[in-house]
Design an enzyme around this catalytic site. Structure first.
Site, short mmCIF file in Angstrom:
data_model
loop_
_atom_site.label_atom_id
_atom_site.label_comp_id
_atom_site.label_asym_id
_atom_site.label_seq_id
_atom_site.Cartn_x
_atom_site.Cartn_y
_atom_site.Cartn_z
N CYS A 19 0.87 22.71 6.60
CA CYS A 19 0.04 22.11 7.64
C CYS A 19 -0.15 20.61 7.40
O CYS A 19 0.76 19.84 7.65
CB CYS A 19 -1.28 22.86 7.80
SG CYS A 19 -2.14 22.40 9.33
N HIS A 110 0.84 28.40 8.96
CA HIS A 110 -0.02 28.84 7.86
C HIS A 110 0.40 30.22 7.33
O HIS A 110 -0.23 31.23 7.69
CB HIS A 110 -1.48 28.90 8.31
CG HIS A 110 -2.08 27.56 8.51
ND1 HIS A 110 -2.60 26.82 7.48
CD2 HIS A 110 -2.23 26.81 9.64
CE1 HIS A 110 -3.06 25.68 7.95
NE2 HIS A 110 -2.84 25.65 9.26
N GLU A 112 -0.25 31.31 4.58
CA GLU A 112 -1.31 31.74 3.66
C GLU A 112 -2.49 32.38 4.41
O GLU A 112 -3.38 32.94 3.79
CB GLU A 112 -1.79 30.55 2.81
CG GLU A 112 -2.76 29.61 3.48
CD GLU A 112 -2.16 28.60 4.46
OE1 GLU A 112 -2.88 27.64 4.82
OE2 GLU A 112 -0.99 28.74 4.89
#
Length: 165
Positions: A19, A110, A112
């Site tokens: 990001c 993202h 994660e």
């Protein structure tokens, strides 16, 4: 931070940017980042692979990932190769240096995030940072399948192929 990233890659220390890290790596190596004229990217986004590499094979021709950003890379650095992109974010996954053996990798999405985390973060920002209609539309996509382990595996495998320390 930009100087630190340059020192790391010059010293062959592996770097993965996610990001803001994706945007920062692009800036560090001569790319351009700006707020998207399209507004917010939010929710599950589909990214098409533009390069078929050894370390991206487990992603297939495309993959879904979680998006939450306004800014994006609009000009790729000279030593960068776009690995994947979407209609909203064409330069969403970049390899730096030799695309088969990259010194750094960056991704706008993202991998994660979990759907629950993105849901709650969106609700927290809804009506303040993120317009309500965009927040609601993004939340509606969270039931779509996302394979974060394969995205993360590709990032790690890409850096393992390089001559990093």
């Amino acid at each position: 931070l930009i100087n630190f990233l340059r020192k790391c890659t010059n010293s062959k220390i592996p770097i993965i940017g996610i990001c803001f890290g994706h945007q920062l790596l692009a800036l560090a190596f001569g790319g351009q980042v700006q707020k998207s004229s399209k507004g917010w990217g939010l929710g599950v986004e589909n990214y098409k692979l533009k390069e078929n590499l050894t370390w991206t094979r487990n992603l297939g021709d495309s993959y879904n990932s979680y998006a939450m950003h306004q800014d994006q890379v609009i000009e790729v650095p000279n030593d960068g190769t776009v690995i994947a992109g979407s209609k909203f974010c064409p330069n969403a996954f970049i390899s730096y240096g030799d695309k088969e053996k990259p010194t750094a990798l960056s991704i706008q999405s993202h991998p994660e995030f979990s759907p629950g985390y993105l849901h709650d973060l969106t609700l927290l920002r809804k009506g303040t940072t993120i317009p309500e209609q965009i927040a609601d539309s993004g939340i509606q996509t969270l039931s779509l399948p996302v394979n974060n382990p394969n995205i993360i595996k590709s990032l790690i495998c890409g850096l393992r192929l390089s001559n990093v320390k």
